[in-house]
Design a protein around this motif. Structure first.
Motif, PDB file in Angstrom:
ATOM      1  N   THR A 168       0.843  -1.203   0.000  1.00 20.95           N
ATOM      2  CA  THR A 168       0.000   0.000   0.000  1.00 20.95           C
ATOM      3  C   THR A 168       0.872   1.244   0.000  1.00 20.95           C
ATOM      4  O   THR A 168       1.953   1.262   0.601  1.00 20.95           O
ATOM      5  N   PRO A 169       0.416   2.309  -0.665  1.00 24.17           N
ATOM      6  CA  PRO A 169       1.205   3.549  -0.706  1.00 24.17           C
ATOM      7  C   PRO A 169       1.105   4.313   0.602  1.00 24.17           C
ATOM      8  O   PRO A 169       0.316   3.962   1.490  1.00 24.17           O
ATOM      9  N   THR A 227      -3.061  11.764  -3.584  1.00 25.51           N
ATOM     10  CA  THR A 227      -3.475  12.690  -4.636  1.00 25.51           C
ATOM     11  C   THR A 227      -4.564  12.029  -5.458  1.00 25.51           C
ATOM     12  O   THR A 227      -4.394  10.891  -5.917  1.00 25.51           O
ATOM     13  N   GLU A 228      -5.669  12.705  -5.642  1.00 26.18           N
ATOM     14  CA  GLU A 228      -6.767  12.171  -6.455  1.00 26.18           C
ATOM     15  C   GLU A 228      -6.305  11.980  -7.904  1.00 26.18           C
ATOM     16  O   GLU A 228      -5.593  12.819  -8.444  1.00 26.18           O
ATOM     17  N   TYR A 247       2.549  15.901  -8.029  1.00 25.76           N
ATOM     18  CA  TYR A 247       2.980  14.580  -8.471  1.00 25.76           C
ATOM     19  C   TYR A 247       3.770  13.903  -7.357  1.00 25.76           C
ATOM     20  O   TYR A 247       4.651  14.505  -6.751  1.00 25.76           O
ATOM     21  N   ARG A 248       3.441  12.652  -7.112  1.00 24.56           N
ATOM     22  CA  ARG A 248       4.130  11.866  -6.094  1.00 24.56           C
ATOM     23  C   ARG A 248       5.307  11.118  -6.716  1.00 24.56           C
ATOM     24  O   ARG A 248       5.605  11.275  -7.883  1.00 24.56           O
ATOM     25  N   ASN A 249       5.952  10.258  -5.913  1.00 21.32           N
ATOM     26  CA  ASN A 249       7.194   9.640  -6.388  1.00 21.32           C
ATOM     27  C   ASN A 249       6.982   8.554  -7.436  1.00 21.32           C
ATOM     28  O   ASN A 249       7.953   8.003  -7.962  1.00 21.32           O
ATOM     29  N   ASN A 278       0.979   8.035  -6.897  1.00 24.33           N
ATOM     30  CA  ASN A 278       1.028   7.594  -5.508  1.00 24.33           C
ATOM     31  C   ASN A 278       2.424   7.785  -4.937  1.00 24.33           C
ATOM     32  O   ASN A 278       3.416   7.813  -5.679  1.00 24.33           O
ATOM     33  N   GLU A 279       2.487   7.883  -3.609  1.00 26.83           N
ATOM     34  CA  GLU A 279       3.776   7.912  -2.902  1.00 26.83           C
ATOM     35  C   GLU A 279       4.071   6.492  -2.451  1.00 26.83           C
ATOM     36  O   GLU A 279       3.546   6.017  -1.446  1.00 26.83           O
ATOM     37  N   LEU A 280       4.896   5.793  -3.233  1.00 27.99           N
ATOM     38  CA  LEU A 280       5.193   4.400  -2.938  1.00 27.99           C
ATOM     39  C   LEU A 280       6.322   4.284  -1.924  1.00 27.99           C
ATOM     40  O   LEU A 280       7.208   5.141  -1.850  1.00 27.99           O
ATOM     41  N   ILE A 281       6.292   3.202  -1.161  1.00 28.46           N
ATOM     42  CA  ILE A 281       7.288   2.962  -0.114  1.00 28.46           C
ATOM     43  C   ILE A 281       8.182   1.810  -0.562  1.00 28.46           C
ATOM     44  O   ILE A 281       7.707   0.674  -0.721  1.00 28.46           O
ATOM     45  N   PRO A 282       9.465   2.058  -0.801  1.00 26.49           N
ATOM     46  CA  PRO A 282      10.340   0.995  -1.317  1.00 26.49           C
ATOM     47  C   PRO A 282      10.581  -0.121  -0.312  1.00 26.49           C
ATOM     48  O   PRO A 282      10.633   0.121   0.897  1.00 26.49           O
TER      49      PRO A 282
END
Length: 430
Positions: A210-211, A217-218, A237-239, A251-255
């Motif tokens: 999950t991000p 952000t919609e 804009y996310r990563n 989305n802001e993803l988590i590595p």
């Protein structure tokens, strides 16, 4: 058959080296030209290591892009500039970007040759530029690919998160033709599925399921008119994200992080091959500067925390502050992001305690090469030492391109297999 590649803004060859390591790629045309310098050190390094070739050019890309041959993959690390556009006189000549902005040379090649895939690299602040209209520049780029018939996926990747020796964050942009068999297969999957599991980046650079819930952000649609985007459109804009037919999910993803190579391992590897570094790299404490500081004391000041009162051009007084940095650098962690000023007396340069002499010094050019995963001695081609540092500050982490190259090979193989299957089914029907 090898995947044919055109390389723009080639620098000292980071994309070329990475794709060579991935195997089954052939760079059929490349361009590197630095207009501000008489001696073309980066280009000379490129051909010294990768061989002279009539299709490796050292001319203004604006003049020579029409000579690019057919290719499957277009790659390049282009400068971050102002991507605003305007309608030409009375609109009859279409859209014009600002003169000298090199992204438009990329789009010239994309429109002219229609490569199957495009892989680009840039600084991560591209997604937020300009400060006065956040996200405008990246939106213009996405709309340009949309209008050219491409879908786009992007990801900001910190190389150290995936095992490399430098905490270097860069945005990578992968575009592919939206009428390709690969694109048609991807259209069966949700944007979230692609970003987290089955898109271009996720299989090679895994992320959490999950991000980040703090950075939502919609999804949104890009305006059809690219001039409208340039004049007033702004988005966050996310990563990571994907754009398909102008529809954007970000989305802001988590590595899912891997153990990173450390700066100490880099230092040891270079020492094992070359022995002790040159004496000129050690700090000289025999002299003091105009401020009464030795070189060691100057670095203590530069890297220390500060609160300084300054006055703007308008006479406004304000407090400039910055946090402290490790001095000397820890050898038990990956290095910080290298800048083009590496190796000079400034706050951002890496300064370490040499584990073999116990003296304080700058990193060597060879250690900087290894921080970017280049072979040791790659830039030792007659260029000045200062230029060697500069080139590495501009370069990318080669191992990331190797990984992405292997992913492109998987996609290309799938594309070819689906094409053969379609041909077989058509032949069977007849």
């Amino acid at each position: 058959m090898d995947i044919k590649v055109v390389e723009l803004f080639a620098g000292v060859g980071g994309f070329h080296v990475g794709l060579n390591r991935a195997r089954d790629f052939e760079v059929v045309w490349a361009n590197q030209w630095e207009p501000s310098t008489k001696t073309q050190h980066a280009y000379n390094c490129y051909i010294n290591n990768l061989g002279e070739n009539e299709n490796f050019t050292n001319e203004d890309i604006a003049e020579v892009w029409p000579t690019t041959p057919f290719h499957d993959l277009l790659v390049g690390g282009f400068p971050c500039q102002d991507y605003s556009v305007a309608r030409s006189l009375q609109g009859e000549l279409g859209i014009q970007g600002k003169k000298g902005v090199l992204f438009w040379q990329i789009m010239n090649v994309v429109m002219y040759r229609k490569p199957k895939y495009v892989l680009l690299e840039n600084v991560d602040r591209l997604l937020k530029a300009p400060a006065s209209q956040r996200g405008r520049d990246f939106s213009v780029m996405l709309a340009s690919f949309r209008d050219a018939g491409y879908d786009v996926e992007w990801r900001i990747i910190n190389a150290a998160d995936y095992g490399f020796a430098q905490r270097r964050r860069r945005v990578f942009i992968f575009a592919y033709k939206n009428d390709s068999r690969y694109a048609k297969q991807q259209k069966k999957l949700s944007d979230e599925k692609l970003l987290h599991q089955e898109g271009f980046f996720a299989p090679s650079f895994p992320v959490e399921e999950t991000p980040s819930s703090k950075h939502y952000t919609e999804p949104f649609l890009l305006p059809e008119d690219i001039v409208e985007i340039s004049d007033g459109f702004s988005k966050t804009y996310r990563n990571s994200g994907i754009m398909r037919n102008g529809s954007v999910t970000t989305n802001e993803l988590i590595p899912v992080k891997k153990q990173a190579k450390t700066l100490g391992e880099v230092v040891q590897e270079v020492h094992d091959k070359m022995g002790l570094v040159d004496e000129s790299l050690y700090l000289d404490n025999s002299k003091v500067n105009k401020k009464g500081r030795t070189e060691f004391e100057e670095f203590e000041y530069l890297k220390g925390s500060k609160r300084i009162e300054r006055t703007s051009k308008t006479g406004h007084k304000y407090i400039y502050s910055e946090g402290g940095m490790a001095f000397p650098e820890s050898l038990d962690a990956p290095g910080r992001t290298m800048l083009t000023s590496e190796g000079t007396k400034n706050r951002s340069s890496h300064v370490i305690e040499d584990p073999y002499t116990k003296k304080i010094r700058y990193l060597s050019p060879e250690e900087c090469e290894l921080l970017n995963d280049f072979p040791i001695g790659w830039t030792d081609t007659g260029m000045p030492k200062r230029t060697r540092y500069f080139c590495m500050g501009n370069a990318l982490v080669v191992g990331l391109i190797e990984i992405m190259g292997k992913r492109i090979k998987e996609i290309h193989k799938l594309e070819e297999e689906m094409l053969q299957k379609e041909g077989f089914e058509q032949h069977s029907f007849l």
